[in-house]
Design a protein around this motif. Sequence first.
Motif, PDB file in Angstrom:
ATOM      1  N   ALA A  91     -19.767  61.575 -22.670  1.00 23.98           N
ATOM      2  CA  ALA A  91     -20.393  62.524 -23.804  1.00 23.98           C
ATOM      3  C   ALA A  91     -19.231  63.238 -24.652  1.00 23.98           C
ATOM      4  CB  ALA A  91     -21.581  63.443 -23.536  1.00 23.98           C
TER       5      ALA A  91
ATOM      6  N   VAL B 103     -27.383  59.403 -27.472  1.00 22.17           N
ATOM      7  CA  VAL B 103     -26.621  58.326 -27.963  1.00 22.17           C
ATOM      8  C   VAL B 103     -25.916  57.699 -26.741  1.00 22.17           C
ATOM      9  CG1 VAL B 103     -24.627  57.592 -29.467  1.00 22.17           C
ATOM     10  CG2 VAL B 103     -26.328  59.431 -30.286  1.00 22.17           C
ATOM     11  N   VAL B 104     -25.349  58.469 -25.700  1.00 19.38           N
ATOM     12  CA  VAL B 104     -25.027  57.932 -24.578  1.00 19.38           C
ATOM     13  C   VAL B 104     -26.136  56.867 -23.812  1.00 19.38           C
ATOM     14  CG1 VAL B 104     -24.080  58.449 -22.328  1.00 19.38           C
ATOM     15  CG2 VAL B 104     -23.319  59.567 -24.365  1.00 19.38           C
TER      16      VAL B 104
ATOM     17  N   ASP C  82     -20.087  55.125 -32.149  1.00 20.65           N
ATOM     18  CA  ASP C  82     -20.492  55.652 -30.967  1.00 20.65           C
ATOM     19  C   ASP C  82     -20.689  54.829 -29.848  1.00 20.65           C
ATOM     20  OD1 ASP C  82     -19.565  58.136 -32.361  1.00 20.65           O
ATOM     21  OD2 ASP C  82     -21.747  59.130 -32.484  1.00 20.65           O
ATOM     22  N   HIS C  83     -21.462  54.198 -30.010  1.00 22.11           N
ATOM     23  CA  HIS C  83     -21.721  53.293 -28.956  1.00 22.11           C
ATOM     24  C   HIS C  83     -20.573  52.308 -28.458  1.00 22.11           C
ATOM     25  CE1 HIS C  83     -26.491  52.600 -29.611  1.00 22.11           C
ATOM     26  NE2 HIS C  83     -26.241  53.811 -29.902  1.00 22.11           N
TER      27      HIS C  83
ATOM     28  N   ARG D   2     -14.026  62.591 -29.620  1.00 24.60           N
ATOM     29  CA  ARG D   2     -15.264  62.505 -30.488  1.00 24.60           C
ATOM     30  C   ARG D   2     -16.300  62.537 -29.671  1.00 24.60           C
ATOM     31  NH1 ARG D   2     -15.991  58.507 -34.805  1.00 24.60           N
ATOM     32  NH2 ARG D   2     -18.275  57.995 -35.089  1.00 24.60           N
ATOM     33  N   ASP D   3     -17.188  63.582 -29.842  1.00 27.49           N
ATOM     34  CA  ASP D   3     -18.190  64.160 -29.023  1.00 27.49           C
ATOM     35  C   ASP D   3     -19.465  63.342 -29.311  1.00 27.49           C
ATOM     36  OD1 ASP D   3     -16.701  65.932 -27.781  1.00 27.49           O
ATOM     37  OD2 ASP D   3     -17.534  67.529 -29.116  1.00 27.49           O
ATOM     38  N   VAL D   4     -20.115  62.738 -28.517  1.00 24.34           N
ATOM     39  CA  VAL D   4     -21.213  61.968 -28.462  1.00 24.34           C
ATOM     40  C   VAL D   4     -22.505  62.516 -27.911  1.00 24.34           C
ATOM     41  CG1 VAL D   4     -22.416  59.797 -28.059  1.00 24.34           C
ATOM     42  CG2 VAL D   4     -19.984  60.028 -28.592  1.00 24.34           C
ATOM     43  N   SER D   5     -23.651  62.789 -28.381  1.00 23.53           N
ATOM     44  CA  SER D   5     -24.677  63.257 -27.771  1.00 23.53           C
ATOM     45  C   SER D   5     -25.261  62.433 -26.601  1.00 23.53           C
ATOM     46  CB  SER D   5     -26.107  63.415 -28.793  1.00 23.53           C
ATOM     47  OG  SER D   5     -26.390  62.251 -29.141  1.00 23.53           O
TER      48      SER D   5
ATOM     49  N   VAL E 148     -18.489  54.731 -26.410  1.00 26.86           N
ATOM     50  CA  VAL E 148     -19.127  54.859 -24.764  1.00 26.86           C
ATOM     51  C   VAL E 148     -18.949  53.708 -24.016  1.00 26.86           C
ATOM     52  CG1 VAL E 148     -21.216  55.322 -23.544  1.00 26.86           C
ATOM     53  CG2 VAL E 148     -20.827  56.551 -25.634  1.00 26.86           C
TER      54      VAL E 148
END
Length: 343
Positions: free
Chosen positions: A36, A46-47, A60-61, A40-43, A64
């Motif tokens: 996460a 979303v992870v 974002d996908h 680029r931070d990802v919630s 990850v």
Amino acid sequence: MLALSTVAARPRTRRLVGGMLAAALLLFVAIALSLAVGTRDVSLGVVVDAIFAPDLTITDHTVVRDLRVPRTVIGLLAGLALGISGALMQGITRNPLADPGLLGVNAGASLFVLVGIAFFGVTAASGYVWFAFLGAAIATVVVYAIGSLGREGATAVKLALAGTALTAAFTSLITIVLLSDGDAFDRYRFWSAGSLVARGLDAALPLLPFVITGVILAVVAGRMLNALALGDDLARGLGQNLVTARVLCAVAVVMLCGTATAIAGPIVFVGLAVPHVARWFTGPDYRWIIAFSALLGPTLLVAADVIGRVVAKPGEIEAGLVVAFLGAPVLIALVRRVKLAGL
């Protein structure tokens, strides 16, 4: 008497199992942060979607799945291998400062990677892997063969001396090549920093069988290491075959250290510090030390990788450098608190 000893052992077993669960929870948190957190931070939501219901049209996908999952998996494999191999090295050599550098593993892997870069034009991580693994394996075999010479066989002191001598020789050869080839130096220094970046799953997955084999051998060796910790004479008196025990551990070390060094570079302090931290919870029983090291090693390496992403945004610091920075004060604290002669 047997019943009393069984009752007395139950609280210790419950404490160790509780410690294992806590270590597993820490590892889970480190994995979640690795997936996460970054430039680029990802919630976390979303992870989860990116892993189980991916939509590659969503940036974002893609981040990850293509970037963070591979480096997390490589961090887990390398940390697992380094943690367990450090415990094996410290047990087989009865040297509390043993780590992959002691038996020349890092130096052997580094030399062969440099050979691949300078003389065979290897530029991809998937190519480094096999050179590094071969170098680590050859270095360990040579050190054990030299340390086995003489009537007493492979003693802890002779193995340490042989590893130190081989490391010095390999380091000299590395320096000579680097000074004479600037292009090789530029490509080599990135690998040697100990990074989880640009190591795809295509480089790690072919080495997974070596990690599994090394882990199985380490589990088998746990009881043998408990006997060796009592000294060679007493171990023989208990019926332990010293040659079998040392060969089994040496093979496991080759498998584990070779794989970790191949896919992540010559990372220090994980194999050194993790077994000592495990001993805080387990005492001298190597069966539990190996089990705890298998969880604490990947936790440390993955957490170091996350820290390296955060402290230097929008860039990042290699995980190997972060581990070295964090490991130094930990090691100093360990030396001050623990009687090394008792390890």
